[in-house]
Design an enzyme around this catalytic site. Structure first.
Site, short mmCIF file in Angstrom:
data_model
loop_
_atom_site.label_atom_id
_atom_site.label_comp_id
_atom_site.label_asym_id
_atom_site.label_seq_id
_atom_site.Cartn_x
_atom_site.Cartn_y
_atom_site.Cartn_z
N GLU A 124 0.83 -1.20 0.00
CA GLU A 124 0.00 0.00 0.00
C GLU A 124 0.87 1.26 0.00
OE1 GLU A 124 -3.11 -0.24 2.99
OE2 GLU A 124 -3.19 -2.43 2.83
N TYR A 125 1.19 1.87 -1.16
CA TYR A 125 0.76 1.53 -2.50
C TYR A 125 1.90 1.83 -3.44
CZ TYR A 125 -3.77 2.04 -0.23
OH TYR A 125 -4.83 1.93 0.63
N TRP A 181 -12.94 -7.97 6.60
CA TRP A 181 -11.91 -7.58 7.57
C TRP A 181 -12.62 -7.24 8.88
CZ3 TRP A 181 -6.58 -7.40 6.91
CH2 TRP A 181 -5.87 -6.95 8.03
#
Length: 1444
Positions: A582-583, A808
């Site tokens: 990320e990222y 999540w």
């Protein structure tokens, strides 16, 4: 280029513009062509001078003459005073002109804005730009002040004499209402040689520098009728109105010519030709000498012959002859200049890019002046797509130029050359010619549409559950892998694996936090696909690890990284791997440098290698649902390599949006209460990724088992247009009791709140966002997904042929009881950390009670590694059993007290009852290690075993270890203050205030808050590096090399986090440290007392470490597990409570850096010095670029280079006008200077704090807070803060918090004391304040569908906020004193007669309109009225106000 001013609304710097006179740029509901650039103040002055322009204007120029300038103003104009902002802008305009940057072959035209002041400048090309800058603008501000116009909201200055053409006109106008309509009108008049008429005017005489002589109109006064008007505009009676006088149809003798300009009459044209008027009229066959028929741009003969044909012919390649539009152009003047008709001009441009006809023409557009193929349009510096991207080559004939430079991800390209994925970018609203759009829309030129591209259904609809392997680190809300409902998932992802600097796969914080245990259990899952996820946000963005992915994918390292990952997956028999970077290519992640644009292609190459190494395993990647970040992924090509994509369609909004005007549609502040899982935005993200080329059946869509929370700005206002509190780095939401992160709260915690109805204000499903909304405790707002919402989303995604869903995370869904074999989660986590199987039942586990002192692990201690001794003597089971006795038998009887816990443990091990390991050594009889025989001698059968020796001796190390710090940070401060603090800190405290605050600050309640902040932060900064050094030197860990260093760091973090919590907690009266934070008589004494706080906190930490609580047992387990604190083949821990000189020196440095790094900038702030950091806007190679604000010597002594940006640490010294308090007759200009004491910083004083550290720390705080001041004090419990302070890095965000801004922003605040509160937070970087003249506002709703739009009222507020606007009104009726678009604010006196006036301030209007919107907004409209008391010439008066 920008299409409206809303796009520039958040910019606080000077803005310079170019746009057409005829483009109504104030209309926010239509599109415009606005070219803009920002200036940090000195930018024009630091550009290279255009010596060619300067030479051309000065060569053969006539001598300067005296000219009469008019300064006028409009007393009744609405808006705020322009004077302060005009000073800033005229200084910069002078730089622009003096350096030759203006035009020389056409008028110099420039628009600008600073704050709410809008400025327009017009200089005819026959006037010398440099002369105007040096002689006229230099005295403009003083002239305005002397003309009694200093409070006026609209002011102008002009040189404009009858009989002169527009070439000899100068004008500058400034308005204080933030708009440009009157500015455009003024410049348009000057361009036509029409002078402005002022209600109030003063004439002044000054030097007029010329390029060409003034026209002597009196010479021709007897020849030309004096009342005949000169040409001031192009006349037109039809669409083909422009006359083409004498266009040559065949070759013949042609005449020399002159062109008509605004203000010309035949006499001035003859003068230009150098002939008599009679000859001029003869050559041109003029019989009617009425000048009003002249057309600007029209050609006339200056000699005998035929007028030439000026109409252009196509270029040799077939392209038309082109012309670039200027600000004062219109079709009539262009046509006249090139012997064309307006109809011809229109016909030539039917296919010209962005041609929308003659009304208006847009500045810098390239148009055709002849037949031929349409030209390429002008490039735009900020164009991302389409034919206007800089450097775009002309394609082959027949190419659709709309398709050039398509957007990444096949995103839509609008007519402005901007890429996007929403309907604003994706709907083609063209009006004819290419590159056009319907008014009020952005249009679309390529890859238009927002439909989701559906592929075939997936063979298997994936159901992915992420498991946070680190969840045992939390204080509660635990889940063991065995508790995952595997029937609900096809895949379980373990989060997270990490990589070392050598690209070895690691399970981070493994043993110390139980993550390794859970990973081992995860590997045993059967029937569900097991994937290890490597990376995550923290790993990808932490300053210590962000480079691992970036470097790992490069050609030099990708094979090594891929091979190590593949080997790990195969060695652990997992089913696949997920890479969560990320990222790649990200340029704006706070705290780390911008990434390389090559990241994406390197990442793709790495995935290809990884896939080849794991051909039979699942390879997946995580991808963001944000265009800004996803565009760094070559996602279509990646999809061909990976099995599917974990698509993170959550965290679409959060606290980080604050102050970001681009983050939320319809919310300029970015601080609106928006769902982070909005269904409309999620569907837009699905469109984006499928349009980009990823088959929908490879997209696994995210849902969440947590919510994003905010602290509402106002109780009761919880809709999507309501706002939340806090800046980007300062969430004021209540943290969950287990997740302990403001702005992030688990579903389990949400459900617990819902179970307590007394806390719940609102609980509903928002239909538009398809999100659960919870409002609780009056002002706490959470957007989340219940199981019902998640199930409905899953069905939607399945219907769209998506590849599945991912949740999540499994461990956030509910509170779980400890596994049935454990009596508590404390017992379970302790066993896990000790590597004891928590599922084994029984009173005594293992064989530790049967071992004796003759065991090899006792006899051969110096030849056996510590961990092996610990294991062979079964110490883990011994500790587990002792804890079990405490929690199940002794604690219920003895209670949660320090002596009770130690007594319980010692009794279990038959070690006597006199031990008290929670007391400072040598007290408590827990400071001397004992031999195995000593333990074996207790009891009848020696059942304590040698394991008891290892555990007890570990306790003594802890006791001595803690006391070691006490001797440095407690005993040497507390006992006689004759050690480190006495010589190093205390001796410097006497000079501290004199050095950094010559005028000591007045005592304030704020001191106590500052002291408490430093208590936790400073303890971390002192203790963390100390503990890290001690743990790192333990034989058990030193022998492990890099892995041991990581363990030492993990243990340090655990110990420090525990210590910080103790430092700020309320402790029982029996605790040894009885220090209380209290303000002293001086600031230095108050801050100095924190040293006692640190030492007492250390003593209290030891006391509570042995009190038997869940958190203390967890930390004790972490400290002693795996034999960290025992002797072994590497030697014995060399810890005692006597202090070495080297340790004293180390702690001296720790204390000095921690104390002064925090105290120096804080003292500057509270003493009123107002030190701040200037962001120069220049790279480090610039040499003293801020001479307008600082002397060269100040710049050279106050600068630091950080991330190749040049910064300065200065303060505003003295009064803003450069005079002393006595105000001498002659004042010297004041500059920013170095704050008091800065010159005393050195390696041997004040903790060795450096100028660079003070600047870098402040900038880091500013950046972390979303490029805004006012960020929170660093949280010592934050993982990144803890890591930074452990490395003595006091530049961690929130430790040093001086404000940051540009020089011109600070200068405006300093030089406008009436609008700037020098005691306000952030001064002088705070925005200018408005004027308040009224109080006691009342409100009454008047909102209807005909009421003004909320957006217009917000713009009205923006235009006057922070200004010195003040309106004086008589009693003769209602008066609209501020307006924008549909929104007006008016006032009217109530019940007072006579010659009376009253005043209303800009801040009054802002306050009232803000409250009215919050109370009465309805369907985008608001209307209200009320009363207030306002000051006036007859005292306080009742006034009625209205918003209409």
């Amino acid at each position: 280029m920008y299409h409206n001013f809303d796009q520039l609304a958040s910019c606080q710097e000077s803005l310079f513009y170019s746009f057409s006179f005829l483009d109504p740029v104030d209309d926010a509901h239509t599109g415009h062509h606005i070219y803009a650039c920002t200036s940090f103040g000195p930018d024009w002055g630091n550009l290279p001078a255009n010596t060619t322009n300067l030479l051309l204007q000065s060569s053969d120029a006539p001598e300067p003459v005296n000219g009469t300038y008019q300064i006028g103003y409009w007393p009744a104009a609405t808006g705020s005073s322009v004077l302060s902002s005009l000073v800033t802008l005229t200084n910069q305009l002078r730089q622009y002109l003096v350096r030759g940057l203006g035009s020389i072959d056409r008028p110099t035209i420039l628009f600008a804005r600073y704050g709410s002041t809008s400025v327009g400048l017009y200089i005819g090309q026959a006037l010398d730009n440099r002369g105007i800058g040096e002689n006229v603008l230099s005295s403009l501000s003083d002239s305005i002040a002397s003309a009694n116009a200093s409070l006026a909201a609209s002011v102008a200055m002009q040189f404009c004499e009858p009989g002169q053409t527009s070439h000899h006109v100068f004008g500058l106008i400034a308005t204080g209402n933030g708009t440009f309509d009157s500015v455009q009108a003024a410049l348009s008049s000057w361009s036509k040689a029409k002078c402005l008429t002022f209600p109030v005017v003063q004439n002044i005489t000054g030097t007029l520098s010329l390029v060409k002589p003034l026209f002597n109109a009196s010479y021709y006064a007897t020849t030309v009728h004096p009342t005949r008007p000169p040409v001031s505009h192009a006349t037109s009676t039809s669409s083909n109105a422009t006359s083409v006088r004498g266009r040559a149809l065949a070759p013949r003798t042609t005449c020399s010519t002159v062109q008509v300009v605004s203000g010309n009459c035949y006499d001035s044209l003859a003068s230009e030709c150098g002939i008599t008027l009679a000859k001029f009229l003869q050559y041109n066959k003029v019989t009617d000498d009425d000048c009003s028929t002249l057309v600007i741009g029209e050609h006339f003969c200056c000699s005998a012959g035929q007028l030439p044909d000026f109409s252009p012919k196509p270029q040799s390649d077939g392209t038309c002859t082109t012309y670039t539009i200027k600000a004062n152009d219109n079709c009539e003047t262009i046509a006249a200049s090139y012997s064309l008709t307006v109809d011809e001009l229109e016909n030539y441009n039917n296919d010209t890019w962005a041609w929308e006809g003659c009304n208006p023409l847009y500045v810098n557009n390239i148009i055709c002046l002849s037949e031929g193929n349409a030209p390429m349009p002008a490039s735009l510096a900020n164009a991302e797509c389409g034919p206007q991207v800089p450097g775009t080559l002309t394609p082959a004939r027949g190419t659709n130029i709309s398709t050039l430079n398509e957007c990444p991800l096949n995103a839509c390209c609008d007519v402005w050359g901007q890429c996007g994925t929403t309907s604003d970018f994706c709907i083609n609203t063209g009006t004819g010619a290419p590159g056009t759009a319907k008014n009020g829309t952005n249009g679309c030129i390529s890859n238009c549409g927002t439909a989701i591209v559906q592929s075939d259904k997936p063979a298997t609809y994936r159901k992915v559950g992420f498991y946070e392997g680190f969840n045992l680190q939390r204080p509660c809300l635990y889940q063991d892998v065995s508790q995952i409902d595997l029937s609900a998932y096809t895949h379980i992802y373990f989060a997270f694996g990490a990589l070392s600097s050598s690209y070895e796969v690691q399970i981070p914080n493994g043993t110390a936090t139980g993550t390794t245990y859970e990973f081992d259990l995860f590997k045993q899952i059967v029937g569900t696909t097991r994937i290890l996820s490597i990376g995550g946000w923290a790993f990808s963005t932490d300053p210590s690890t962000y480079m691992i992915f970036r470097d790992g994918v490069t050609s030099a390292n990708r094979l090594t990284m891929a091979t190590n990952i593949a080997d790990f997956i195969k060695d652990h028999d997992l089913d696949g791997v997920n890479i969560d970077w990320e990222y790649p290519g990200a340029s704006d992640i706070p705290g780390i440098p911008a990434a390389s644009t090559d990241d994406g292609t390197n990442y793709l190459a790495f995935l290809a290698v990884l896939k080849n190494l794991l051909p039979d395993k699942e390879i997946t990647i995580a991808a963001p649902a944000s265009y800004w970040y996803l565009k760094g992924f070559p996602i279509k090509d990646m999809a061909e390599l990976v099995d599917y994509v974990i698509y993170m369609t959550y965290d679409l909004h959060g606290q980080w949006d604050s102050h970001n005007q681009w983050s939320q549609e319809g919310c300029p502040t970015g601080a609106c209460l928006r769902s982070d899982v909005n269904i409309t935005e999620t569907e837009g993200a699905l469109s984006m990724i499928t349009k980009a080329g990823v088959p929908s059946n490879q997209v696994v869509v995210g849902v969440t088992s947590y919510g994003r929370s905010f602290a509402m700005a106002e109780a009761g206002c919880y809709g999507p247009d309501c706002t939340y509190l806090g800046s980007a780095d300062d969430s004021q939401a209540t943290p969950g009791k287990c997740t302990q992160s403001a702005g992030y709260i688990a579903n389990a915690e949400i459900l617990a709140i819902l179970a307590n109805s007394s806390r719940v204000n609102e609980n509903y499903i928002d239909i538009d966002s398809n999100t659960n909304i919870l409002v609780y405790d009056d002002t706490q707002w959470v957007g989340w997904m219940s199981e019902g919402i998640k199930n409905s989303r899953k069905s939607v995604y399945q219907g769209l042929s998506m590849g599945g869903w991912t949740d999540w995370a499994t461990d956030l869904q509910k509170f779980n009881d400890a596994p049935f074999t454990s009596t508590s989660w404390t017992k379970f986590t302790s066993d896990v950390i000790l590597d004891v199987d928590p599922y084994v039942e029984g009173n005594r586990t293992g064989n530790w009670t049967s071992l004796t002192c003759s065991d090899a692990a006792v006899q051969d201690a110096l030849y056996m590694p510590c961990s092996q001794r610990w294991s062979e003597l079964d110490a883990s089971n011994a500790w587990s059993d002792a804890i079990n006795v405490w929690t199940t038998i002794d604690e219920p009887k003895l209670g949660n007290t320090e002596p009770g816990f130690t007594l319980s443990i010692m009794n279990t091990f038959h070690a006597g009852e006199s031990m008290n390991c929670g007391s400072i050594a040598p007290n408590g009889a827990c400071s001397t290690t004992e031999t195995c025989a000593w333990f074996e001698g207790f009891g009848d059968s020696g059942e304590s075993g040698p394991a008891a020796m290892l555990i007890y001796n570990s306790f003594t190390v802890i006791n001595e270890l803690t006391d070691k710090l006490v001797d440095q940070a407690y005993s040497q401060l507390w006992y006689a203050i004759n050690g480190i603090a006495a010589t190093y800190i205390d001796n410097q405290l006497s000079d501290f205030e004199d050095t950094f605050a010559p005028v000591p600050p007045a005592k304030s309640d704020e001191w106590l808050d500052i002291l408490i902040d430093l208590l936790g932060l400073g303890l971390t900064a002192v203790a963390a590096p100390f503990f890290d050094g001690v743990f790192g030197a333990l034989p058990a860990l030193e022998a492990l090399g890099e892995a041991g260093a990581q363990v030492a760091q993990d243990v340090t973090y655990s110990a420090i986090a525990y210590g910080v919590s103790i430092a700020t907690s309320t402790l029982p009266s029996a605790a040894p440290g009885d220090w209380t934070a209290e303000s002293q008589d001086s600031f230095s004494a108050t801050m100095g007392s924190v040293l006692y706080g640190w030492s007492n906190a250390t003593a209290n930490q030891l006391y509570t470490l042995f009190n038997g609580s869940e958190t203390s047992i967890t930390l004790l387990t972490t400290l002693i597990s795996d034999g960290k604190l025992i002797e072994g083949s590497g030697g014995a821990p060399s810890v005692g409570y006597q202090v070495s000189d080297s340790t004293s020196s180390d702690v001296e440095a720790f204390i000095g850096k921690a104390f002064f790094g925090y105290s120096i900038p804080t003292l500057w702030t509270i003493s009123g010095s107002a030190a701040f950091v200037i962001d120069s806007g220049y790279p480090c190679s610039a040499q003293n670029p801020l001479t307008d604000y600082m002397t060269a010597s100040t710049q050279e002594s106050t600068y630091a280079c950080y991330n190749d940006n040049l910064y300065y640490l200065v303060y505003p010294d003295g009064t803003e006008d450069g005079c002393s308090d006595q105000h001498e007759e002659k004042c010297v200009k004041k500059y920013f200077t170095a704050p008091p004491g800065l010159d005393t910083l050195s390696s041997t004083t004040w903790g060795g704090i450096t100028l660079s550290e003070l600047i870098e720390g402040s900038v880091n705080t500013y950046i972390a807070n979303g490029n805004a001041n006012g960020g929170p004090v660093a949280d010592p419990m934050d993982a990144l803060t803890l890591k930074d302070l452990s490395n003595q890095n006091i530049t961690t965000p929130g430790y040093i918090r001086l404000p940051v801004c540009t020089a011109q922003v600070a200068w405006a605040s300093w030089t406008n004391p009436a609008q700037s509160n020098s005691s306000a937070s952030g001064y002088p970087c705070n925005p200018l304040q408005g004027v308040t003249k009224c109080s006691g506002y009342t409100y009454e709703d008047e909102t209807t569908s005909a009421s003004p739009s909320v957006s217009d009222c917000k713009t009205l507020m923006k235009n006057i906020a922070g200004t010195s606007g003040e309106w004086t009104t008589g009693i003769d009726g209602q008066r609209a004193i501020a307006k924008y678009g549909t929104c007006k604010f008016g006032v009217q006196n109530v019940g007072v007669t006579g010659d009376v006036t009253y005043n209303t301030g800009s801040q009054d209007i802002v306050n009232i309109v803000t409250e009215a919107i919050s109370k009465y907004e309805w369907e985008g409209h608001v209307g209200a009225k009320g009363y207030m008391k306002c000051s006036g010439d007859a005292g306080s008066q009742k006034v009625e106000w209205g918003l209409y």
